[in-house]
Design a protein around this motif. Structure first.
Motif, PDB file in Angstrom:
ATOM      1  N   SER A 188      31.325  85.763  19.012  1.00  0.00           N
ATOM      2  CA  SER A 188      31.544  86.521  17.786  1.00  0.00           C
ATOM      3  C   SER A 188      30.882  85.740  16.655  1.00  0.00           C
ATOM      4  O   SER A 188      31.265  84.618  16.368  1.00  0.00           O
ATOM      5  N   ARG A 189      29.845  86.310  16.062  1.00  0.00           N
ATOM      6  CA  ARG A 189      29.079  85.595  15.034  1.00  0.00           C
ATOM      7  C   ARG A 189      28.794  86.522  13.862  1.00  0.00           C
ATOM      8  O   ARG A 189      28.421  87.685  14.054  1.00  0.00           O
ATOM      9  N   ALA A 190      28.945  85.989  12.663  1.00  0.00           N
ATOM     10  CA  ALA A 190      28.686  86.788  11.462  1.00  0.00           C
ATOM     11  C   ALA A 190      27.247  87.306  11.450  1.00  0.00           C
ATOM     12  O   ALA A 190      26.987  88.427  11.017  1.00  0.00           O
ATOM     13  N   THR A 191      26.320  86.522  11.970  1.00  0.00           N
ATOM     14  CA  THR A 191      24.901  86.927  11.953  1.00  0.00           C
ATOM     15  C   THR A 191      24.672  88.202  12.785  1.00  0.00           C
ATOM     16  O   THR A 191      23.758  88.975  12.508  1.00  0.00           O
ATOM     17  N   LEU A 192      25.543  88.436  13.778  1.00  0.00           N
ATOM     18  CA  LEU A 192      25.379  89.626  14.615  1.00  0.00           C
ATOM     19  C   LEU A 192      25.929  90.883  13.943  1.00  0.00           C
ATOM     20  O   LEU A 192      25.773  91.989  14.452  1.00  0.00           O
ATOM     21  N   LYS A 193      26.560  90.692  12.809  1.00  0.00           N
ATOM     22  CA  LYS A 193      27.018  91.841  12.023  1.00  0.00           C
ATOM     23  C   LYS A 193      25.926  92.311  11.070  1.00  0.00           C
ATOM     24  O   LYS A 193      25.994  93.403  10.528  1.00  0.00           O
ATOM     25  N   ARG A 194      24.923  91.453  10.856  1.00  0.00           N
ATOM     26  CA  ARG A 194      23.860  91.798   9.905  1.00  0.00           C
ATOM     27  C   ARG A 194      22.577  92.172  10.644  1.00  0.00           C
ATOM     28  O   ARG A 194      21.533  91.572  10.446  1.00  0.00           O
ATOM     29  N   ILE A 195      22.696  93.172  11.507  1.00  0.00           N
ATOM     30  CA  ILE A 195      21.518  93.524  12.302  1.00  0.00           C
ATOM     31  C   ILE A 195      20.738  94.658  11.653  1.00  0.00           C
ATOM     32  O   ILE A 195      21.262  95.421  10.843  1.00  0.00           O
ATOM     33  N   ASN A 196      19.472  94.738  12.007  1.00  0.00           N
ATOM     34  CA  ASN A 196      18.627  95.849  11.575  1.00  0.00           C
ATOM     35  C   ASN A 196      17.717  96.207  12.733  1.00  0.00           C
ATOM     36  O   ASN A 196      17.669  95.493  13.730  1.00  0.00           O
ATOM     37  N   THR A 197      17.021  97.347  12.608  1.00  0.00           N
ATOM     38  CA  THR A 197      16.199  97.823  13.731  1.00  0.00           C
ATOM     39  C   THR A 197      14.731  97.428  13.579  1.00  0.00           C
ATOM     40  O   THR A 197      13.864  98.007  14.231  1.00  0.00           O
ATOM     41  N   PHE A 198      14.444  96.456  12.704  1.00  0.00           N
ATOM     42  CA  PHE A 198      13.057  96.017  12.522  1.00  0.00           C
ATOM     43  C   PHE A 198      12.794  94.610  13.026  1.00  0.00           C
ATOM     44  O   PHE A 198      11.757  94.346  13.622  1.00  0.00           O
ATOM     45  N   GLU A 199      13.734  93.704  12.745  1.00  0.00           N
ATOM     46  CA  GLU A 199      13.476  92.334  13.191  1.00  0.00           C
ATOM     47  C   GLU A 199      14.739  91.600  13.603  1.00  0.00           C
ATOM     48  O   GLU A 199      15.846  91.951  13.205  1.00  0.00           O
ATOM     49  N   LEU A 200      14.507  90.584  14.421  1.00  0.00           N
ATOM     50  CA  LEU A 200      15.596  89.782  14.969  1.00  0.00           C
ATOM     51  C   LEU A 200      15.527  88.413  14.305  1.00  0.00           C
ATOM     52  O   LEU A 200      14.490  87.757  14.342  1.00  0.00           O
ATOM     53  N   TYR A 201      16.606  87.991  13.669  1.00  0.00           N
ATOM     54  CA  TYR A 201      16.621  86.679  13.027  1.00  0.00           C
ATOM     55  C   TYR A 201      16.824  85.594  14.074  1.00  0.00           C
ATOM     56  O   TYR A 201      17.411  85.836  15.128  1.00  0.00           O
ATOM     57  N   ALA A 202      16.347  84.387  13.744  1.00  0.00           N
ATOM     58  CA  ALA A 202      16.435  83.266  14.691  1.00  0.00           C
ATOM     59  C   ALA A 202      17.889  82.991  15.091  1.00  0.00           C
ATOM     60  O   ALA A 202      18.179  82.716  16.263  1.00  0.00           O
ATOM     61  N   THR A 203      18.801  83.118  14.139  1.00  0.00           N
ATOM     62  CA  THR A 203      20.215  82.862  14.448  1.00  0.00           C
ATOM     63  C   THR A 203      20.754  83.911  15.424  1.00  0.00           C
ATOM     64  O   THR A 203      21.594  83.611  16.268  1.00  0.00           O
ATOM     65  N   GLN A 204      20.236  85.132  15.301  1.00  0.00           N
ATOM     66  CA  GLN A 204      20.660  86.202  16.223  1.00  0.00           C
ATOM     67  C   GLN A 204      20.087  85.950  17.614  1.00  0.00           C
ATOM     68  O   GLN A 204      20.762  86.128  18.632  1.00  0.00           O
ATOM     69  N   ARG A 205      18.827  85.529  17.622  1.00  0.00           N
ATOM     70  CA  ARG A 205      18.170  85.237  18.896  1.00  0.00           C
ATOM     71  C   ARG A 205      18.950  84.151  19.645  1.00  0.00           C
ATOM     72  O   ARG A 205      19.184  84.258  20.845  1.00  0.00           O
ATOM     73  N   ASP A 206      19.345  83.134  18.926  1.00  0.00           N
ATOM     74  CA  ASP A 206      20.114  82.047  19.546  1.00  0.00           C
ATOM     75  C   ASP A 206      21.411  82.568  20.159  1.00  0.00           C
ATOM     76  O   ASP A 206      21.829  82.112  21.213  1.00  0.00           O
ATOM     77  N   ALA A 207      22.034  83.537  19.478  1.00  0.00           N
ATOM     78  CA  ALA A 207      23.334  84.040  19.929  1.00  0.00           C
ATOM     79  C   ALA A 207      23.224  84.917  21.184  1.00  0.00           C
ATOM     80  O   ALA A 207      24.179  85.023  21.950  1.00  0.00           O
ATOM     81  N   VAL A 208      22.080  85.565  21.378  1.00  0.00           N
ATOM     82  CA  VAL A 208      21.972  86.526  22.489  1.00  0.00           C
ATOM     83  C   VAL A 208      21.029  86.103  23.620  1.00  0.00           C
ATOM     84  O   VAL A 208      21.023  86.729  24.685  1.00  0.00           O
ATOM     85  N   SER A 209      20.234  85.060  23.408  1.00  0.00           N
ATOM     86  CA  SER A 209      19.156  84.779  24.366  1.00  0.00           C
ATOM     87  C   SER A 209      19.666  84.470  25.780  1.00  0.00           C
ATOM     88  O   SER A 209      19.075  84.941  26.759  1.00  0.00           O
ATOM     89  N   ASP A 210      20.751  83.709  25.905  1.00  0.00           N
ATOM     90  CA  ASP A 210      21.257  83.403  27.256  1.00  0.00           C
ATOM     91  C   ASP A 210      21.602  84.686  28.005  1.00  0.00           C
ATOM     92  O   ASP A 210      21.205  84.889  29.152  1.00  0.00           O
ATOM     93  N   CYS A 211      22.332  85.551  27.328  1.00  0.00           N
ATOM     94  CA  CYS A 211      22.760  86.808  27.930  1.00  0.00           C
ATOM     95  C   CYS A 211      21.560  87.708  28.255  1.00  0.00           C
ATOM     96  O   CYS A 211      21.431  88.210  29.364  1.00  0.00           O
ATOM     97  N   PHE A 212      20.673  87.884  27.273  1.00  0.00           N
ATOM     98  CA  PHE A 212      19.559  88.823  27.465  1.00  0.00           C
ATOM     99  C   PHE A 212      18.514  88.293  28.453  1.00  0.00           C
ATOM    100  O   PHE A 212      17.939  89.066  29.219  1.00  0.00           O
TER     101      PHE A 212
END
Ligand SMILES: Nc1ncnc2c1ncn2[C@@H]1O[C@H](COP(=O)(O)OP(=O)(O)O)[C@@H](O)[C@H]1O
Ligand SMILES: [Mg+2]
Length: 219
Positions: A188-212
């Protein structure tokens, strides 16, 4: 490029279907893989997000297309799935969750993968269990159905659980492992609440990369 049809589903609302669908599309686009989203959710969360983003990211090319689709009857849904089958790359479908709807049946029976986010919380686990039963009933009624399940533990509290919680979480994962793949957890990360459909922020990438990375490898 191989064609893959991936449905984000769980009849429980608020588990992260739409969030993970957008994040996965962003992640694939970041990896330069061809991807598109079909938004079949009644709430149109993703379509509305793109409308907002078009203003914020004005002048920037959209990294992937998002198509709106109304789940009405099984025939039009089957047509949608037939055309999704022709697409080169990843076709992601955000589902409304309500699997009992007739129009949704072809979505599940034609899918290659069903990504099911869940939380370690009693009510969510109950409805995720019900969802699994529905998927299994669909499999029995449709022998051609080949969808593999990915269970994604989502919104996991960063703090380590109590030993009681950890025990419960492990048991849950063991049950889901018998039915499909259990992916690495998404915190659960605050950065994953600030998503958009154009780009992925580095902090978001860090949060999802293992899973994805785990999912992409198995797909
Ligand atoms: N890993 C996460 N960390 C923080 N917030 C999350 C996470 N996953 C989902 N959320 C939030 O939870 C809420 C519900 O998510 P959503 O994707 O809309 O669920 P669903 O599509 O299953 O109804 C949203 O406010 C979203 O921002
Ligand atoms: Mg949603």
């Amino acid at each position: 490029m191989k064609n893959r049809i991936i449905v984000f589903a769980n009849q429980k609302g608020g588990v992260g279907k739409s969030t993970l669908c957008i994040l996965f599309a962003n992640y694939l686009a970041y990896k330069r893989k061809p991807v598109c989203i079909i938004d079949t959710d009644l709430q149109k969360t993703i379509m509305m997000q793109r409308r907002k983003d078009e203003k914020v990211f004005e002048g920037q090319d959209e990294p992937y297309s998002i198509q709106d689709f109304d789940v009405s009857d099984p025939d039009t849904m089957q047509q949608l799935m037939d055309s999704a089958r022709q697409v080169e790359g990843y076709v992601l479908l955000d589902s409304p969750g309500n699997v009992s709807e007739d129009g949704l049946v072809p979505m599940f029976t034609n899918a290659d993968f069903i990504v099911c986010p869940y939380e370690y919380e009693d009510k969510t686990l109950d409805s995720t269990g019900t969802f699994v039963q529905v998927v299994n009933a669909l499999r029995e009624a449709n022998p051609d159905m080949k969808a593999q399940l990915f269970f994604v533990p989502n919104r996991i509290d960063a703090r380590i659980g109590t030993s009681e919680e950890n025990k419960m979480w492990k048991q849950t994962d063991l049950i889901f492992k018998k039915l499909g793949n259990v992916t690495p957890r998404i915190a659960s990360r605050a950065t994953l609440k600030r998503i958009n459909t154009f780009e992925l922020y580095a902090t978001q990438r860090d949060a999802v990369s293992d899973c994805f990375d785990y999912m992409i490898k198995k797909m």
